[in-house]
Design a protein around this motif. Structure first.
Motif, PDB file in Angstrom:
ATOM      1  N   GLN A   1      48.797  60.417  47.844  1.00 41.91           N
ATOM      2  CA  GLN A   1      49.458  61.324  46.907  1.00 41.91           C
ATOM      3  C   GLN A   1      50.635  61.488  46.696  1.00 41.91           C
ATOM      4  O   GLN A   1      51.179  61.566  46.294  1.00 41.91           O
ATOM      5  N   GLN A   2      50.805  60.969  47.876  1.00 41.46           N
ATOM      6  CA  GLN A   2      52.773  60.213  47.831  1.00 41.46           C
ATOM      7  C   GLN A   2      52.850  59.600  46.979  1.00 41.46           C
ATOM      8  O   GLN A   2      54.323  60.066  45.558  1.00 41.46           O
TER       9      GLN A   2
ATOM     10  N   LEU B   1      51.779  59.381  43.897  1.00 42.11           N
ATOM     11  CA  LEU B   1      51.642  59.594  42.571  1.00 42.11           C
ATOM     12  C   LEU B   1      52.413  60.747  42.414  1.00 42.11           C
ATOM     13  O   LEU B   1      52.955  60.522  41.092  1.00 42.11           O
ATOM     14  N   THR B   2      53.044  61.445  43.555  1.00 41.40           N
ATOM     15  CA  THR B   2      54.141  62.316  43.348  1.00 41.40           C
ATOM     16  C   THR B   2      55.067  62.102  42.838  1.00 41.40           C
ATOM     17  O   THR B   2      55.863  62.308  42.747  1.00 41.40           O
ATOM     18  N   ASN B   3      56.039  60.778  43.712  1.00 40.04           N
ATOM     19  CA  ASN B   3      56.665  59.740  43.200  1.00 40.04           C
ATOM     20  C   ASN B   3      56.359  59.491  41.941  1.00 40.04           C
ATOM     21  O   ASN B   3      57.451  59.442  41.477  1.00 40.04           O
ATOM     22  N   ALA B   4      55.764  59.134  41.706  1.00 39.72           N
ATOM     23  CA  ALA B   4      55.270  58.723  40.276  1.00 39.72           C
ATOM     24  C   ALA B   4      56.199  59.798  39.031  1.00 39.72           C
ATOM     25  O   ALA B   4      55.941  59.568  38.357  1.00 39.72           O
ATOM     26  N   LEU B   5      55.304  60.875  39.459  1.00 37.34           N
ATOM     27  CA  LEU B   5      55.436  61.845  38.522  1.00 37.34           C
ATOM     28  C   LEU B   5      57.156  62.414  38.062  1.00 37.34           C
ATOM     29  O   LEU B   5      57.477  62.775  38.229  1.00 37.34           O
ATOM     30  N   VAL B   6      57.365  62.376  39.412  1.00 38.81           N
ATOM     31  CA  VAL B   6      59.222  63.162  39.490  1.00 38.81           C
ATOM     32  C   VAL B   6      59.711  61.975  38.953  1.00 38.81           C
ATOM     33  O   VAL B   6      60.969  62.356  38.185  1.00 38.81           O
TER      34      VAL B   6
ATOM     35  N   ASN C   1      41.617  68.323  49.546  1.00 42.72           N
ATOM     36  CA  ASN C   1      42.280  69.641  49.069  1.00 42.72           C
ATOM     37  C   ASN C   1      43.401  69.378  48.854  1.00 42.72           C
ATOM     38  O   ASN C   1      44.057  69.666  47.970  1.00 42.72           O
ATOM     39  N   GLU C   2      44.136  68.385  49.359  1.00 41.37           N
ATOM     40  CA  GLU C   2      45.691  67.707  49.299  1.00 41.37           C
ATOM     41  C   GLU C   2      45.377  66.962  48.143  1.00 41.37           C
ATOM     42  O   GLU C   2      47.253  67.274  47.396  1.00 41.37           O
ATOM     43  N   LEU C   3      44.865  66.665  47.738  1.00 41.25           N
ATOM     44  CA  LEU C   3      44.708  65.596  46.514  1.00 41.25           C
ATOM     45  C   LEU C   3      45.388  66.063  44.739  1.00 41.25           C
ATOM     46  O   LEU C   3      45.683  66.533  44.226  1.00 41.25           O
ATOM     47  N   LYS C   4      44.204  67.369  45.089  1.00 39.93           N
ATOM     48  CA  LYS C   4      44.141  68.290  44.494  1.00 39.93           C
ATOM     49  C   LYS C   4      45.563  69.303  43.599  1.00 39.93           C
ATOM     50  O   LYS C   4      45.211  69.697  42.549  1.00 39.93           O
TER      51      LYS C   4
END
Length: 91
Positions: free
Chosen positions: A24-25, A27-32, A69-72
């Motif tokens: 998840q982290q 993926l979040t970094n890649a999105l940013v 839920n966190e991944l959602k």
């Protein structure tokens, strides 16, 4: 003789939740960074990881629910960002 180069990963309980959080982290970094190639790779990895976490937590609905839920939330952000990208291309 047994040769073990890498320790096996435990996908059950809190360990499985942590594996999902690490993904998840990333993926979040890649999105940013808008690194869409990395987002694609992580999305493919996510499917395999979720299968392993589900399999390891068939008797622990709490751990499974927590991980999913966190991944959602990350995927909700991904959808919003993709919609913005498409909208910016249309103008």
């Amino acid at each position: 003789m047994n040769l073990c180069l890498v320790q096996p990963v435990d996908y059950s309980g809190q360990s499985g939740v942590m594996q999902v959080r690490h993904l998840q982290q990333a993926l979040t970094n890649a999105l940013v960074l808008e690194d869409w190639d990395q987002v694609r790779k992580l999305d493919q990895t996510c499917a395999a990881l979720i299968d392993k976490v589900i399999d390891a937590n068939q008797n622990d609905a709490g751990a499974l629910s927590k991980a999913l839920n966190e991944l959602k939330g990350v995927y909700a952000s991904l959808i919003v960002q993709c919609k913005r990208e498409v909208a910016s291309m249309a103008h």
